[in-house]
Design a protein around this motif. Structure first.
Motif, PDB file in Angstrom:
ATOM      1  N   SER A  96       0.825  -1.210   0.000  1.00 37.62           N
ATOM      2  CA  SER A  96       0.000   0.000   0.000  1.00 37.62           C
ATOM      3  C   SER A  96       0.860   1.261   0.000  1.00 37.62           C
ATOM      4  CB  SER A  96      -0.927  -0.003   1.217  1.00 37.62           C
ATOM      5  OG  SER A  96      -1.687   1.180   1.283  1.00 37.62           O
ATOM      6  N   ALA A  97       1.935   1.257   0.805  1.00 36.71           N
ATOM      7  CA  ALA A  97       2.822   2.427   0.870  1.00 36.71           C
ATOM      8  C   ALA A  97       3.515   2.668  -0.469  1.00 36.71           C
ATOM      9  CB  ALA A  97       3.861   2.237   1.969  1.00 36.71           C
ATOM     10  N   ALA A  98       3.976   1.601  -1.111  1.00 35.92           N
ATOM     11  CA  ALA A  98       4.640   1.736  -2.416  1.00 35.92           C
ATOM     12  C   ALA A  98       3.656   2.246  -3.462  1.00 35.92           C
ATOM     13  CB  ALA A  98       5.228   0.397  -2.840  1.00 35.92           C
ATOM     14  N   ARG A  99       2.445   1.707  -3.444  1.00 31.85           N
ATOM     15  CA  ARG A  99       1.421   2.181  -4.394  1.00 31.85           C
ATOM     16  C   ARG A  99       1.107   3.655  -4.189  1.00 31.85           C
ATOM     17  NH1 ARG A  99      -2.800  -2.895  -3.785  1.00 31.85           N
ATOM     18  NH2 ARG A  99      -2.056  -4.177  -5.533  1.00 31.85           N
ATOM     19  N   ASP A 100       1.024   4.076  -2.924  1.00 29.07           N
ATOM     20  CA  ASP A 100       0.730   5.484  -2.631  1.00 29.07           C
ATOM     21  C   ASP A 100       1.803   6.398  -3.206  1.00 29.07           C
ATOM     22  OD1 ASP A 100      -1.595   4.839  -1.322  1.00 29.07           O
ATOM     23  OD2 ASP A 100      -0.753   5.002   0.700  1.00 29.07           O
ATOM     24  N   ASP A 101       3.066   6.023  -3.023  1.00 28.21           N
ATOM     25  CA  ASP A 101       4.152   6.857  -3.539  1.00 28.21           C
ATOM     26  C   ASP A 101       4.123   6.934  -5.067  1.00 28.21           C
ATOM     27  OD1 ASP A 101       5.145   7.541  -1.076  1.00 28.21           O
ATOM     28  OD2 ASP A 101       6.645   5.944  -1.022  1.00 28.21           O
ATOM     29  N   VAL A 102       3.931   5.783  -5.710  1.00 29.76           N
ATOM     30  CA  VAL A 102       3.924   5.757  -7.182  1.00 29.76           C
ATOM     31  C   VAL A 102       2.716   6.516  -7.725  1.00 29.76           C
ATOM     32  CG1 VAL A 102       3.705   4.276  -9.215  1.00 29.76           C
ATOM     33  CG2 VAL A 102       5.249   3.633  -7.361  1.00 29.76           C
ATOM     34  N   SER A 103       1.533   6.272  -7.166  1.00 30.79           N
ATOM     35  CA  SER A 103       0.340   6.957  -7.663  1.00 30.79           C
ATOM     36  C   SER A 103       0.407   8.454  -7.385  1.00 30.79           C
ATOM     37  CB  SER A 103      -0.928   6.362  -7.037  1.00 30.79           C
ATOM     38  OG  SER A 103      -0.944   6.561  -5.633  1.00 30.79           O
ATOM     39  N   GLY A 104       1.004   8.840  -6.237  1.00 38.95           N
ATOM     40  CA  GLY A 104       1.167  10.252  -5.936  1.00 38.95           C
ATOM     41  C   GLY A 104       2.072  10.941  -6.928  1.00 38.95           C
ATOM     42  N   LEU A 105       3.174  10.295  -7.283  1.00 44.95           N
ATOM     43  CA  LEU A 105       4.110  10.858  -8.256  1.00 44.95           C
ATOM     44  C   LEU A 105       3.462  10.939  -9.630  1.00 44.95           C
ATOM     45  CD1 LEU A 105       6.531  10.498 -10.481  1.00 44.95           C
ATOM     46  CD2 LEU A 105       6.979  11.931  -8.496  1.00 44.95           C
ATOM     47  N   GLU A 106       2.786   9.871 -10.036  1.00 41.67           N
ATOM     48  CA  GLU A 106       2.140   9.867 -11.348  1.00 41.67           C
ATOM     49  C   GLU A 106       1.029  10.911 -11.426  1.00 41.67           C
ATOM     50  OE1 GLU A 106       0.936   5.820 -11.744  1.00 41.67           O
ATOM     51  OE2 GLU A 106       2.881   5.156 -12.551  1.00 41.67           O
ATOM     52  N   GLY A 107       0.278  11.060 -10.333  1.00 39.40           N
ATOM     53  CA  GLY A 107      -0.771  12.072 -10.305  1.00 39.40           C
ATOM     54  C   GLY A 107      -0.206  13.476 -10.407  1.00 39.40           C
ATOM     55  N   ALA A 108       0.915  13.719  -9.729  1.00 38.06           N
ATOM     56  CA  ALA A 108       1.554  15.035  -9.785  1.00 38.06           C
ATOM     57  C   ALA A 108       2.070  15.333 -11.198  1.00 38.06           C
ATOM     58  CB  ALA A 108       2.696  15.103  -8.780  1.00 38.06           C
ATOM     59  N   ARG A 109       2.652  14.337 -11.837  1.00 38.46           N
ATOM     60  CA  ARG A 109       3.165  14.543 -13.195  1.00 38.46           C
ATOM     61  C   ARG A 109       2.017  14.826 -14.178  1.00 38.46           C
ATOM     62  NH1 ARG A 109       7.897  14.420 -15.112  1.00 38.46           N
ATOM     63  NH2 ARG A 109       8.887  13.397 -13.322  1.00 38.46           N
ATOM     64  N   SER A 110       0.910  14.112 -14.002  1.00 34.53           N
ATOM     65  CA  SER A 110      -0.257  14.341 -14.854  1.00 34.53           C
ATOM     66  C   SER A 110      -0.821  15.740 -14.638  1.00 34.53           C
ATOM     67  CB  SER A 110      -1.329  13.286 -14.551  1.00 34.53           C
ATOM     68  OG  SER A 110      -2.499  13.524 -15.293  1.00 34.53           O
ATOM     69  N   ALA A 112      -5.168  26.866 -15.107  1.00 33.03           N
ATOM     70  CA  ALA A 112      -3.738  26.563 -14.986  1.00 33.03           C
ATOM     71  C   ALA A 112      -3.219  26.992 -13.616  1.00 33.03           C
ATOM     72  CB  ALA A 112      -2.962  27.258 -16.091  1.00 33.03           C
ATOM     73  N   GLY A 113      -3.626  28.170 -13.164  1.00 30.54           N
ATOM     74  CA  GLY A 113      -3.199  28.647 -11.858  1.00 30.54           C
ATOM     75  C   GLY A 113      -3.682  27.759 -10.727  1.00 30.54           C
ATOM     76  N   SER A 114      -4.930  27.298 -10.824  1.00 31.39           N
ATOM     77  CA  SER A 114      -5.479  26.412  -9.807  1.00 31.39           C
ATOM     78  C   SER A 114      -4.734  25.078  -9.773  1.00 31.39           C
ATOM     79  CB  SER A 114      -6.964  26.175 -10.090  1.00 31.39           C
ATOM     80  OG  SER A 114      -7.517  25.272  -9.161  1.00 31.39           O
ATOM     81  N   LEU A 115      -4.415  24.547 -10.955  1.00 28.19           N
ATOM     82  CA  LEU A 115      -3.682  23.282 -11.021  1.00 28.19           C
ATOM     83  C   LEU A 115      -2.278  23.421 -10.459  1.00 28.19           C
ATOM     84  CD1 LEU A 115      -4.815  22.030 -14.559  1.00 28.19           C
ATOM     85  CD2 LEU A 115      -5.228  20.860 -12.376  1.00 28.19           C
ATOM     86  N   VAL A 116      -1.636  24.547 -10.741  1.00 26.12           N
ATOM     87  CA  VAL A 116      -0.284  24.768 -10.229  1.00 26.12           C
ATOM     88  C   VAL A 116      -0.302  24.860  -8.698  1.00 26.12           C
ATOM     89  CG1 VAL A 116       1.596  26.453 -10.085  1.00 26.12           C
ATOM     90  CG2 VAL A 116       0.690  25.780 -12.314  1.00 26.12           C
ATOM     91  N   SER A 117      -1.271  25.570  -8.140  1.00 21.41           N
ATOM     92  CA  SER A 117      -1.373  25.674  -6.675  1.00 21.41           C
ATOM     93  C   SER A 117      -1.574  24.298  -6.051  1.00 21.41           C
ATOM     94  CB  SER A 117      -2.538  26.600  -6.295  1.00 21.41           C
ATOM     95  OG  SER A 117      -2.288  27.926  -6.725  1.00 21.41           O
ATOM     96  N   SER A 118      -2.445  23.511  -6.654  1.00 19.80           N
ATOM     97  CA  SER A 118      -2.688  22.155  -6.158  1.00 19.80           C
ATOM     98  C   SER A 118      -1.436  21.297  -6.281  1.00 19.80           C
ATOM     99  CB  SER A 118      -3.843  21.521  -6.933  1.00 19.80           C
ATOM    100  OG  SER A 118      -4.060  20.193  -6.530  1.00 19.80           O
ATOM    101  N   LEU A 119      -0.727  21.453  -7.403  1.00 22.78           N
ATOM    102  CA  LEU A 119       0.494  20.675  -7.622  1.00 22.78           C
ATOM    103  C   LEU A 119       1.569  21.028  -6.601  1.00 22.78           C
ATOM    104  CD1 LEU A 119       2.282  18.747  -9.237  1.00 22.78           C
ATOM    105  CD2 LEU A 119       2.746  20.625 -10.837  1.00 22.78           C
ATOM    106  N   GLU A 120       1.690  22.309  -6.277  1.00 23.41           N
ATOM    107  CA  GLU A 120       2.687  22.721  -5.287  1.00 23.41           C
ATOM    108  C   GLU A 120       2.412  22.072  -3.933  1.00 23.41           C
ATOM    109  OE1 GLU A 120       2.352  26.945  -5.575  1.00 23.41           O
ATOM    110  OE2 GLU A 120       4.010  27.122  -7.020  1.00 23.41           O
ATOM    111  N   ALA A 121       1.120  21.980  -3.565  1.00 23.12           N
ATOM    112  CA  ALA A 121       0.768  21.314  -2.309  1.00 23.12           C
ATOM    113  C   ALA A 121       1.099  19.821  -2.384  1.00 23.12           C
ATOM    114  CB  ALA A 121      -0.718  21.515  -2.011  1.00 23.12           C
ATOM    115  N   ASP A 122       0.814  19.199  -3.532  1.00 20.85           N
ATOM    116  CA  ASP A 122       1.129  17.777  -3.707  1.00 20.85           C
ATOM    117  C   ASP A 122       2.631  17.529  -3.603  1.00 20.85           C
ATOM    118  OD1 ASP A 122      -1.550  17.346  -4.125  1.00 20.85           O
ATOM    119  OD2 ASP A 122      -1.398  17.156  -6.301  1.00 20.85           O
ATOM    120  N   LEU A 123       3.407  18.415  -4.216  1.00 21.06           N
ATOM    121  CA  LEU A 123       4.866  18.260  -4.189  1.00 21.06           C
ATOM    122  C   LEU A 123       5.416  18.408  -2.770  1.00 21.06           C
ATOM    123  CD1 LEU A 123       6.054  20.063  -7.450  1.00 21.06           C
ATOM    124  CD2 LEU A 123       6.410  17.665  -6.837  1.00 21.06           C
TER     125      LEU A 123
END
Length: 370
Positions: A59-73, A97-108
């Protein structure tokens, strides 16, 4: 404010690539395949404990991979919306675009935080104890305020909380609160809260409405996995039982269910009274004792008192890690990192602590690199 420019997108791409390396994403994709194949074995659940441990790793490995893939998308979607908005002059696309960038910064920030947790215990559960310091009854009230703040913070992060010991104060507040936090990265995150917390406000118990400064100490310990052995000689323990006085529902005070364990060689005292039975309270208290003895052993081996808990200091003036000022102005400020906010209600009432927790770990990484 989100940097919605070509340069900003390049910076986000660089952060994403760094995080991908820190988290060893390619290796984790291989781990996922291996663990999925193992879990498909017909005899996988023959050993339930081993199976649960494997599923937690999966589960932990899946979370990391899906989190990274979601951020890249999300980065690709933000870049596409920005470029199309620039070409067509569509303000809605630029706002998207601005909303997505703000969300991405939080994800990162979340992904970066996870990448900083290199100890296996960081990813596990935590035992938190809040104790009043200087300030008398006011400190007991402050102890309960912090206890409520951490409950709300855990709710925000989707962690579960089990209250193990909540000893009422003499007239108001709590004389002690111990609770277990279960969730991903709970110990790693909450390590940021360990230390002395200072409150400045108009005293609610003072008829003259004078300003009062009070303190409370927060201790954070890891919940040790079963495979970590800590030798405890039963002859070194004094175990006392007594009537529970805290919360626990109907019947909690009718038997000697509360347990106090004293480890005689070290003087460590652990109590638990919120479980239904004496056996449950004893089991939890022993778990806390194991964690504290494990911590002391790490400190001894490293010859550093700040390996997990930091140096032992009085819960009072000069030792605080964070100040919460409600009067004459409103400000919450972390004295280690400089992170601050004037929205004290968001912190104390809503448990909005992420800026302080992330700021602490970013500061620690910077200190270690310098």
């Amino acid at each position: 404010m989100a940097d919605v420019t070509p340069q900003g997108f390049d910076a986000l791409e660089s952060r994403l690539t760094e995080v991908e390396g820190y988290l060893h994403i390619e290796e984790k994709r291989g781990v996922i395949q291996e663990l999925e194949a193992r879990s498909a074995d017909p005899d996988f659940w023959a050993d339930p404990d081993a199976a649960r441990s494997t599923m937690e790793c999966l589960s932990a490995a899946r979370d990391d991979v899906s989190g990274l893939e979601g951020a890249r998308s999300k980065l690709e979607d933000a870049r596409a919306a920005y470029e199309l908005g620039q070409e067509t002059g569509d303000d809605d696309l630029l706002a998207e675009a601005g909303s997505l960038v703000s969300s991405l910064e939080a994800d990162l920030s979340e992904l970066e935080l996870s990448s900083w947790f290199t100890d296996e215990l960081d990813h596990g559960d935590a035992i938190v104890t809040v104790t009043p310091g200087q300030g008398g009854l006011e400190a007991q009230d402050w102890c309960e305020m912090l206890f409520r703040m951490y409950q709300r913070y855990c709710d925000r992060r989707g962690w579960s909380v089990t209250v193990n010991d909540a000893e009422p104060g003499e007239a108001i507040g709590l004389d002690r609160a111990t609770f277990t936090v279960s969730g991903r990265n709970a110990y790693g995150m909450l390590r940021a809260e360990q230390g002395v917390h200072r409150l400045v406000r108009i005293s609610p118990t003072d008829a003259k409405k004078r300003r009062q400064t009070t303190f409370a100490g927060v201790e954070v310990l890891p919940v040790l996995p079963d495979d970590i052995e800590v030798e405890i000689d039963p002859n070194d323990l004094r175990i006392d039982v007594y009537h529970a006085s805290g919360h626990g529902g109907q019947g909690v005070n009718t038997t000697d269910s509360a347990v106090r364990i004293t480890h005689l060689p070290t003087g460590i005292v652990v109590t638990c009274q919120n479980e239904r039975s004496q056996l449950q309270n004893k089991a939890f208290a022993m778990g806390v004792l194991r964690s504290r003895l494990y911590e002391m052993e790490l400190e001894r081996r490293a010859e550093e008192l700040d390996e997990l808990r930091g140096p032992k200091r009085d819960i009072g003036f000069g030792n605080q890690i964070r100040s919460y000022v409600l009067y004459p102005y409103q400000l919450v400020k972390d004295l280690r990192t400089g992170v601050e906010t004037s929205n004290v209600d968001a912190v104390l009432k809503d448990g909005d602590l992420d800026a302080f927790v992330v700021g602490y770990h970013r500061w620690v990484v910077g200190e270690e690199a310098s």
